[in-house]
Design an enzyme around this catalytic site. Sequence first.
Site, PDB file in Angstrom:
ATOM      1  NE  ARG A 151      -3.860  -2.175   2.651  1.00  0.00           N
ATOM      2  CZ  ARG A 151      -3.427  -3.277   3.613  1.00  0.00           C
ATOM      3  NH1 ARG A 151      -2.313  -3.471   3.936  1.00  0.00           N
ATOM      4  NH2 ARG A 151      -4.417  -4.166   3.539  1.00  0.00           N
ATOM      5  CE  LYS A 175      -6.754  -0.539   4.312  1.00  0.00           C
ATOM      6  NZ  LYS A 175      -8.043  -0.783   3.607  1.00  0.00           N
ATOM      7  CG  HIS A 246      -4.697   0.961  -4.105  1.00  0.00           C
ATOM      8  ND1 HIS A 246      -3.798   0.968  -3.048  1.00  0.00           N
ATOM      9  CD2 HIS A 246      -5.730   0.266  -3.837  1.00  0.00           C
ATOM     10  CE1 HIS A 246      -4.524   0.294  -2.183  1.00  0.00           C
ATOM     11  NE2 HIS A 246      -5.380  -0.662  -2.780  1.00  0.00           N
ATOM     12  NE  ARG A 249      -3.090  -3.370  -1.614  1.00  0.00           N
ATOM     13  CZ  ARG A 249      -2.796  -4.246  -0.688  1.00  0.00           C
ATOM     14  NH1 ARG A 249      -1.567  -4.662  -0.472  1.00  0.00           N
ATOM     15  NH2 ARG A 249      -3.634  -4.870   0.336  1.00  0.00           N
ATOM     16  CE1 TYR A 281      -6.416  -6.828  -7.423  1.00  0.00           C
ATOM     17  CE2 TYR A 281      -6.753  -8.045  -5.181  1.00  0.00           C
ATOM     18  CZ  TYR A 281      -6.439  -6.786  -5.904  1.00  0.00           C
ATOM     19  OH  TYR A 281      -5.981  -5.416  -5.251  1.00  0.00           O
TER      20      TYR A 281
END
Length: 307
Positions: A151, A175, A246, A249, A281
């Site tokens: 991230r 996170k 992002h 990522r 994904y």
Amino acid sequence: MASQLQDELDAFLAFLTLEKGLSENTLSNYQVDLEQFRLFLMEARKVRSWKEVSAGHVSDWIYSLSEADYSNASLCRKLSSLRSLDAFLLRDGCIRKSFTEIVSGPSLRRKAPYTLSIQEVERLISAPDETTPQGLRDVAILELFYSSGLRVSELTGLQLQQMDLEIGALKVFGKGSKERVCPIGRKAIAALERYLEVGRPQLVRAKTGSSVFISSRGSAISRKTIWVLIRKYASLAGIDKPVKPHMLRHSFATHLLSGGADLRVIQELLGHADISTTQIYTSVESERVRSAHDEFHPRSRGNMDTV
């Protein structure tokens, strides 16, 4: 009793800060969402205590936001913030009955994330000028983004002591301050070594700390700078789509899946708490397979060859 709503809201935000270790951005979202609901309760419904709040108040609030053209994604986030507060108030005995349990939020179909092709990633990484310390730094940033699926906050906060280039791994705190170990690819290791040996020493200043990626002033590079750099290199690389940090990522995860990696492995590498987050994904891969079938299968093409 006008302050009772605010007092218990403040207690919840303090709990998130001290106990949950959430990022500033996440805490800010909670604060904005819950303050908005508190004002709705006081101004539109004259409610002064959380004990007075009902599911009807929540439904009315969500409806009012929908009428104000908030997106479904925003409404779902706000309702999620409110559910967390509701659970906190129940646990602390501030309320006896949940005011969100029977409230259903708007349906939210997650969009497949935008990604770059492998060729676009290669062009992006080749864009910086490696004859400058900043260029060496930027290549290392792009390589690491794509190699490890970090991230933006994880990359900007990365410290020298979190990396071990000899074994090709780094430790990050994602996170909720959750720790995970990410492998570093061969090309990313080479780019990092060049940057650390040649580029970074030229950027170091008297007050420079142990941040891996630093600006020309010697301070830790910011999220905003990362965004600006990636847009700049996307333009130089001739990539005709709005490239954001992002996306690297997302591309990391999608290309791993295309190469045959297990979804659980990708979940672990990305630091997702729930496999359902990672499953988005699979839709990208399904679309790619469908597109390839439509393009190459003789009975899928628009103009089939006649025999």
